[in-house]
Motif scaffolding. Structure first.
Motif, PDB file in Angstrom:
ATOM      1  N   SER A 111      -3.403  35.985  68.645  1.00  0.00           N
ATOM      2  CA  SER A 111      -2.816  36.806  67.593  1.00  0.00           C
ATOM      3  C   SER A 111      -3.911  37.529  66.814  1.00  0.00           C
ATOM      4  O   SER A 111      -5.004  36.995  66.609  1.00  0.00           O
ATOM      5  N   ASP A 112      -3.629  38.736  66.358  1.00  0.00           N
ATOM      6  CA  ASP A 112      -4.622  39.482  65.590  1.00  0.00           C
ATOM      7  C   ASP A 112      -4.980  38.762  64.287  1.00  0.00           C
ATOM      8  O   ASP A 112      -6.150  38.715  63.894  1.00  0.00           O
ATOM      9  N   HIS A 113      -3.964  38.238  63.629  1.00  0.00           N
ATOM     10  CA  HIS A 113      -4.158  37.537  62.357  1.00  0.00           C
ATOM     11  C   HIS A 113      -3.407  36.216  62.436  1.00  0.00           C
ATOM     12  O   HIS A 113      -2.205  36.202  62.726  1.00  0.00           O
ATOM     13  N   LEU A 114      -4.113  35.138  62.164  1.00  0.00           N
ATOM     14  CA  LEU A 114      -3.541  33.798  62.306  1.00  0.00           C
ATOM     15  C   LEU A 114      -3.627  33.048  60.979  1.00  0.00           C
ATOM     16  O   LEU A 114      -4.717  32.843  60.441  1.00  0.00           O
ATOM     17  N   PHE A 115      -2.472  32.653  60.464  1.00  0.00           N
ATOM     18  CA  PHE A 115      -2.386  31.909  59.216  1.00  0.00           C
ATOM     19  C   PHE A 115      -1.817  30.522  59.499  1.00  0.00           C
ATOM     20  O   PHE A 115      -1.063  30.330  60.449  1.00  0.00           O
ATOM     21  N   VAL A 116      -2.177  29.564  58.646  1.00  0.00           N
ATOM     22  CA  VAL A 116      -1.610  28.217  58.744  1.00  0.00           C
ATOM     23  C   VAL A 116      -1.087  27.809  57.372  1.00  0.00           C
ATOM     24  O   VAL A 116      -1.620  28.233  56.342  1.00  0.00           O
ATOM     25  N   THR A 117      -0.071  26.977  57.370  1.00  0.00           N
ATOM     26  CA  THR A 117       0.494  26.540  56.095  1.00  0.00           C
ATOM     27  C   THR A 117       1.407  25.342  56.292  1.00  0.00           C
ATOM     28  O   THR A 117       1.892  25.074  57.400  1.00  0.00           O
ATOM     29  N   GLY A 118       1.625  24.613  55.197  1.00  0.00           N
ATOM     30  CA  GLY A 118       2.719  23.666  55.093  1.00  0.00           C
ATOM     31  C   GLY A 118       3.719  24.278  54.127  1.00  0.00           C
ATOM     32  O   GLY A 118       3.668  25.478  53.844  1.00  0.00           O
ATOM     33  N   LEU A 119       4.608  23.467  53.573  1.00  0.00           N
ATOM     34  CA  LEU A 119       5.521  23.980  52.556  1.00  0.00           C
ATOM     35  C   LEU A 119       4.760  24.334  51.277  1.00  0.00           C
ATOM     36  O   LEU A 119       5.103  25.304  50.593  1.00  0.00           O
ATOM     37  N   THR A 120       3.725  23.568  50.953  1.00  0.00           N
ATOM     38  CA  THR A 120       3.036  23.742  49.673  1.00  0.00           C
ATOM     39  C   THR A 120       2.564  25.168  49.445  1.00  0.00           C
ATOM     40  O   THR A 120       2.512  25.635  48.309  1.00  0.00           O
ATOM     41  N   ASN A 121       2.224  25.888  50.509  1.00  0.00           N
ATOM     42  CA  ASN A 121       1.705  27.250  50.382  1.00  0.00           C
ATOM     43  C   ASN A 121       2.547  28.255  51.162  1.00  0.00           C
ATOM     44  O   ASN A 121       2.098  29.372  51.428  1.00  0.00           O
ATOM     45  N   ALA A 122       3.764  27.865  51.505  1.00  0.00           N
ATOM     46  CA  ALA A 122       4.600  28.698  52.377  1.00  0.00           C
ATOM     47  C   ALA A 122       4.989  30.013  51.713  1.00  0.00           C
ATOM     48  O   ALA A 122       4.859  31.088  52.311  1.00  0.00           O
ATOM     49  N   ARG A 123       5.489  29.948  50.489  1.00  0.00           N
ATOM     50  CA  ARG A 123       5.925  31.177  49.822  1.00  0.00           C
ATOM     51  C   ARG A 123       4.748  32.108  49.578  1.00  0.00           C
ATOM     52  O   ARG A 123       4.858  33.325  49.784  1.00  0.00           O
ATOM     53  N   GLN A 124       3.613  31.542  49.149  1.00  0.00           N
ATOM     54  CA  GLN A 124       2.443  32.371  48.908  1.00  0.00           C
ATOM     55  C   GLN A 124       2.006  33.087  50.187  1.00  0.00           C
ATOM     56  O   GLN A 124       1.644  34.274  50.174  1.00  0.00           O
ATOM     57  N   THR A 125       2.052  32.359  51.298  1.00  0.00           N
ATOM     58  CA  THR A 125       1.672  32.937  52.590  1.00  0.00           C
ATOM     59  C   THR A 125       2.625  34.047  53.002  1.00  0.00           C
ATOM     60  O   THR A 125       2.201  35.134  53.418  1.00  0.00           O
ATOM     61  N   ALA A 126       3.921  33.791  52.879  1.00  0.00           N
ATOM     62  CA  ALA A 126       4.920  34.795  53.257  1.00  0.00           C
ATOM     63  C   ALA A 126       4.816  36.030  52.363  1.00  0.00           C
ATOM     64  O   ALA A 126       4.885  37.169  52.849  1.00  0.00           O
ATOM     65  N   ASP A 127       4.652  35.822  51.064  1.00  0.00           N
ATOM     66  CA  ASP A 127       4.532  36.948  50.138  1.00  0.00           C
ATOM     67  C   ASP A 127       3.298  37.791  50.464  1.00  0.00           C
ATOM     68  O   ASP A 127       3.346  39.027  50.430  1.00  0.00           O
ATOM     69  N   PHE A 128       2.184  37.118  50.767  1.00  0.00           N
ATOM     70  CA  PHE A 128       0.944  37.823  51.080  1.00  0.00           C
ATOM     71  C   PHE A 128       1.117  38.700  52.322  1.00  0.00           C
ATOM     72  O   PHE A 128       0.725  39.871  52.337  1.00  0.00           O
ATOM     73  N   ILE A 129       1.718  38.127  53.354  1.00  0.00           N
ATOM     74  CA  ILE A 129       1.895  38.872  54.602  1.00  0.00           C
ATOM     75  C   ILE A 129       2.880  40.020  54.412  1.00  0.00           C
ATOM     76  O   ILE A 129       2.638  41.149  54.860  1.00  0.00           O
ATOM     77  N   ARG A 130       3.975  39.764  53.724  1.00  0.00           N
ATOM     78  CA  ARG A 130       4.988  40.814  53.506  1.00  0.00           C
ATOM     79  C   ARG A 130       4.427  41.961  52.662  1.00  0.00           C
ATOM     80  O   ARG A 130       4.620  43.142  52.984  1.00  0.00           O
ATOM     81  N   ASP A 131       3.719  41.633  51.593  1.00  0.00           N
ATOM     82  CA  ASP A 131       3.285  42.651  50.636  1.00  0.00           C
ATOM     83  C   ASP A 131       1.966  43.321  51.000  1.00  0.00           C
ATOM     84  O   ASP A 131       1.718  44.460  50.630  1.00  0.00           O
ATOM     85  N   ARG A 132       1.119  42.602  51.739  1.00  0.00           N
ATOM     86  CA  ARG A 132      -0.230  43.123  51.964  1.00  0.00           C
ATOM     87  C   ARG A 132      -0.531  43.473  53.420  1.00  0.00           C
ATOM     88  O   ARG A 132      -1.483  44.195  53.697  1.00  0.00           O
ATOM     89  N   MET A 133       0.265  42.961  54.359  1.00  0.00           N
ATOM     90  CA  MET A 133      -0.099  43.120  55.765  1.00  0.00           C
ATOM     91  C   MET A 133       0.977  43.757  56.622  1.00  0.00           C
ATOM     92  O   MET A 133       0.676  44.486  57.562  1.00  0.00           O
ATOM     93  N   ALA A 134       2.224  43.476  56.316  1.00  0.00           N
ATOM     94  CA  ALA A 134       3.302  43.930  57.200  1.00  0.00           C
ATOM     95  C   ALA A 134       3.440  45.451  57.173  1.00  0.00           C
ATOM     96  O   ALA A 134       3.653  46.083  58.205  1.00  0.00           O
ATOM     97  N   GLY A 135       3.322  46.056  55.992  1.00  0.00           N
ATOM     98  CA  GLY A 135       3.422  47.503  55.879  1.00  0.00           C
ATOM     99  C   GLY A 135       4.769  48.019  56.356  1.00  0.00           C
ATOM    100  O   GLY A 135       5.761  47.294  56.404  1.00  0.00           O
TER     101      GLY A 135
END
Length: 230
Positions: A111-135
């Protein structure tokens, strides 16, 4: 966004621009708490043998993780976020080897960009990808629920997908209930099984407000999880 959820640690059948690998109980929950306690980076070891080899070359590194859920003989730390809270690890590098989460991450390096998470950081990870990377482009996103048949990672995957799509269809309360009642969590509530502690589940179902996400650096000889500020 074209989002697909896969379950299990195997290599996905297709590649994606962005991949999110989930391990709620407990690998990437442990990783998140480790960064909060000041760890610099986390190496991903494919096998126990490789982990010991890395340690031999870098004696100051700390080995952490599990095999089949159980602590590994000779490792400095197990895979328990609760036990980790009692350790002084600031400034250290961890070497993490786990049955599902680490394996799934290593199988997603294409994958071009690979993230890892549990629940503890799930929303932060999703928000970051949606707002900063998905375009606005139709980026292909894989969400990997690394436990092969556990509802814990699958519940979190559906929560992340819901957050990415901003549909508000998944209840946080229901997701946490699914994690608590999952097969993967059962042994943590068995008082006869002293290898596991209920406090780990308490740590795994907390949503923490932190200013970073966890991304895998694939450019190094050994893939490493690093903090990326949001």
């Amino acid at each position: 966004m074209r989002i697909t959820i896969y379950q299990g640690a195997a290599t996905p059948p297709t590649t994606a621009e962005i991949t999110i690998v989930i391990d709620v109980i407990r690998a990437f929950t442990l990783a998140h708490y480790a960064f909060l306690q000041g760890v610099n980076r986390i190496c991903l070891a494919e096998t126990v043998t490789q982990a010991f080899q890395i340690k031999q070359k870098n004696p100051e590194y700390l080995l952490a993780g599990e095999e089949g859920g159980y602590a590994i003989k000779g490792f400095d730390l197990d895979n328990s976020p609760y036990h980790l809270q009692k350790q002084t690890i600031s400034g250290k590098t961890l070497v993490l080897k786990t049955t599902n989460g680490v394996r799934a991450a290593l199988n997603s390096l294409s994958s071009d960009h690979l993230f890892v998470t549990g629940l503890t950081n799930a929303r932060q990870t999703a928000d970051f990808i949606r707002d900063r990377m998905a375009g606005e482009n139709e980026k292909k996103i894989h969400i990997i629920a690394s436990h092969p048949d556990g509802d814990d990672d699958l519940a979190c995957a559906e929560y992340i997908k819901d957050t990415l799509e901003n549909t508000h269809a998944v209840s946080v309360r229901d997701m946490k209930e699914r994690i608590i009642n999952s097969q993967a969590a059962e042994k943590f509530f068995d008082e006869r099984n002293t290898a596991f502690t209920q406090e780990d589940i308490d740590h795994c179902i907390r949503e923490l407000d932190t200013n970073f996400v966890m991304k895998v650096d694939k450019t190094t000889e050994i893939p490493m999880i690093e903090r990326v500020k949001v």
